[in-house]
Scaffold this motif. Structure first.
Motif, short mmCIF file in Angstrom:
data_model
loop_
_atom_site.label_atom_id
_atom_site.label_comp_id
_atom_site.label_asym_id
_atom_site.label_seq_id
_atom_site.Cartn_x
_atom_site.Cartn_y
_atom_site.Cartn_z
N ARG A 1 3.51 -11.87 4.26
CA ARG A 1 3.33 -11.07 3.05
C ARG A 1 2.99 -9.64 3.48
NH1 ARG A 1 -1.16 -13.14 -0.85
NH2 ARG A 1 0.12 -14.98 -0.56
N VAL A 2 3.61 -8.69 2.84
CA VAL A 2 3.37 -7.28 3.15
C VAL A 2 2.66 -6.65 1.96
CG1 VAL A 2 4.41 -5.07 3.78
CG2 VAL A 2 5.46 -7.21 4.56
N ASP A 3 1.50 -6.08 2.19
CA ASP A 3 0.77 -5.35 1.16
C ASP A 3 0.75 -3.88 1.52
OD1 ASP A 3 0.18 -7.67 -0.24
OD2 ASP A 3 -1.70 -7.98 0.83
N GLU A 4 0.81 -3.04 0.49
CA GLU A 4 0.84 -1.60 0.70
C GLU A 4 -0.34 -0.96 -0.01
OE1 GLU A 4 4.42 0.21 -0.60
OE2 GLU A 4 3.76 2.22 -0.08
N SER A 5 -1.07 -0.11 0.71
CA SER A 5 -2.17 0.62 0.09
C SER A 5 -1.62 1.87 -0.59
CB SER A 5 -3.22 0.97 1.13
OG SER A 5 -2.67 1.88 2.07
N ALA A 6 -2.48 2.59 -1.29
CA ALA A 6 -2.05 3.76 -2.06
C ALA A 6 -1.46 4.84 -1.17
CB ALA A 6 -3.23 4.31 -2.86
N ASP A 7 -1.86 4.91 0.09
CA ASP A 7 -1.33 5.95 0.98
C ASP A 7 -0.07 5.50 1.72
OD1 ASP A 7 -2.33 4.20 2.84
OD2 ASP A 7 -3.65 5.65 3.82
N GLY A 8 0.47 4.36 1.37
CA GLY A 8 1.71 3.89 2.00
C GLY A 8 1.48 3.07 3.26
#
Ligand code: FES
Length: 121
Positions: free
Chosen positions: A103-110
């Protein structure tokens, strides 16, 4: 319970990946250092453990360098061919087997983080 997950300590920036390119990064997953295959398609990034279901070898022929044929990922060890949606082997010695997807999660800064997910069924 359908899934459990664990957090990786290795993070990358999605926008450092080339569109339609396959690359690899090293990440710590479940306390173990692992090579992770990354494939970016538009805004979506898919990730799998860099472990072939045929014989457990890495799929790249050199670190982060992968063979492709007709849009599929080809394992450099014995030639198994994987589609790049689910990571399923469509030809070769492990036909029907699947790469282990992360699973790949992305934070607000990419920044991207990887998580394992296991199914109980
Ligand atoms: S280890 Fe990948 S095809 Fe054999």
């Amino acid at each position: 319970m359908a899934e459990t997950e664990s957090v990786s300590s290795s993070l990358i920036q999605r926008f450092g990946l080339q569109d339609d390119d396959i690359s690899a990064v090293d990440a710590v997953i479940d306390g173990e250092s692992e090579s992770v295959i990354l494939y970016r398609q538009g805004l979506q990034v898919r990730a799998w453990l860099n472990i072939c279901p045929h014989a457990g070898r890495r799929l790249d022929y050199a670190p982060g360098r992968f063979l492709r044929d007709q849009g599929h990922l080809v394992c450099a060890a014995h030639g198994a061919s994987f589609e790049l949606n689910e990571g399923r082997c469509i030809a070769g010695p492990c036909c029907g087997a699947q790469l282990r997807m992360l699973r790949v999660d992305e934070s607000a800064d990419g920044t991207l983080g990887f998580h394992t997910a296991t199914s109980s069924d």
